[in-house]
Design a protein around this motif. Sequence first.
Motif, PDB file in Angstrom:
ATOM      1  N   GLY A  71       0.823  -1.208   0.000  1.00  0.00           N
ATOM      2  CA  GLY A  71       0.000   0.000   0.000  1.00  0.00           C
ATOM      3  C   GLY A  71       0.862   1.265   0.000  1.00  0.00           C
ATOM      4  O   GLY A  71       1.987   1.261   0.515  1.00  0.00           O
ATOM      5  N   GLY A  72       0.308   2.322  -0.576  1.00  0.00           N
ATOM      6  CA  GLY A  72       1.030   3.599  -0.634  1.00  0.00           C
ATOM      7  C   GLY A  72       1.396   4.123   0.748  1.00  0.00           C
ATOM      8  O   GLY A  72       2.406   4.818   0.909  1.00  0.00           O
ATOM      9  N   SER A  73       0.598   3.743   1.758  1.00  0.00           N
ATOM     10  CA  SER A  73       0.866   4.262   3.097  1.00  0.00           C
ATOM     11  C   SER A  73       2.008   3.514   3.782  1.00  0.00           C
ATOM     12  O   SER A  73       2.524   3.971   4.796  1.00  0.00           O
ATOM     13  CB  SER A  73      -0.394   4.167   3.955  1.00  0.00           C
ATOM     14  OG  SER A  73      -0.815   2.830   3.986  1.00  0.00           O
ATOM     15  N   ILE A  74       2.413   2.381   3.211  1.00  0.00           N
ATOM     16  CA  ILE A  74       3.518   1.637   3.834  1.00  0.00           C
ATOM     17  C   ILE A  74       4.857   1.973   3.157  1.00  0.00           C
ATOM     18  O   ILE A  74       5.899   1.983   3.803  1.00  0.00           O
ATOM     19  CB  ILE A  74       3.209   0.110   3.865  1.00  0.00           C
ATOM     20  CG1 ILE A  74       4.128  -0.612   4.841  1.00  0.00           C
ATOM     21  CG2 ILE A  74       3.264  -0.577   2.540  1.00  0.00           C
ATOM     22  CD1 ILE A  74       3.718  -0.448   6.246  1.00  0.00           C
ATOM     23  N   ILE A  75       4.832   2.299   1.863  1.00  0.00           N
ATOM     24  CA  ILE A  75       6.105   2.612   1.187  1.00  0.00           C
ATOM     25  C   ILE A  75       6.366   4.114   1.077  1.00  0.00           C
ATOM     26  O   ILE A  75       7.452   4.523   0.686  1.00  0.00           O
ATOM     27  CB  ILE A  75       6.207   1.935  -0.217  1.00  0.00           C
ATOM     28  CG1 ILE A  75       5.043   2.349  -1.126  1.00  0.00           C
ATOM     29  CG2 ILE A  75       6.261   0.418  -0.085  1.00  0.00           C
ATOM     30  CD1 ILE A  75       5.253   1.933  -2.580  1.00  0.00           C
TER      31      ILE A  75
END
Length: 260
Positions: free
Chosen positions: A7-11
């Motif tokens: 997810g974009g929020s993890i990378i």
Amino acid sequence: MFLIKLGGSIITDKGKKYAFKEDVTDRLSSEIKKANKEIILVHGAGSFGHILAKQYSLNQGYKNDVQLQGFSDTHAMVQQLNSLVLTSLHDQDIAAVSLPPHALLKLDDHKPSTMNYNIFKEYLSKGFTPVTFGDVVLDEKLGFSICSGDLLMQMLAQYFKPEKVLFVLDEDGLYTSNPKTDKNAQFIEKATLDELENLTTSSNTYADVTKGMAGKIETIKNISRLRIDVVLLNGNINNRLYDTLVGRKTKNTYVYGEKR
Ligand code: IPE
């Protein structure tokens, strides 16, 4: 084969423009390497895509020529993020190959219209790890729109029928309500499609805070209907991705694929 979305929020740091989380991504790459499975990897856009896409209303389709620059700038940024992810994978000796959606697929009013699945298949069969990502794309009806990583997950799950579909998030998994705002939120360890149907109903009552989660639940339900198991896990914690990939017990939310 495993289909994984980072997810974009993890990378990335979603609140800061163009902030790549290199350490987290590197650790996740090493967990993928260690697990040694056949994988198609999808990643979100995070702060490399959402901010510009919103600024130029790209998901509403063509309205004016100013958006054309916005479209190409957004594409350039998500492509840059993709290069950072690829470098992280290459550093672990994973033979990752970038497959950019804007050149491979077309939507029609936000829905899949055409897609070159063969290129994924060919790279996989030669032992490569295909990597694709949330991108700006052409749209038959709207001129252009956005293809999210979640939509790619649904499309690829339908075509490839992977053994499991994994979503790597910045939360442990699914909760009965938003854990960031509700201290009574309960963690969901296991769920069936029917249980998720009930969950959506209750979370829709608080549409403002759980909209993101409701959208994600829709995606998970669509994949579960394909009779594929979906696992949601926290990418911030060491080895949750690795343990899930190798079938070891760890904290995550396991959604069973719908039974016949
Ligand atoms: C969004 O992709 C793509 C663009 C904004 C261009 P995603 O929806 O998959 O990204 P995340 O995971 O929410 O960051």
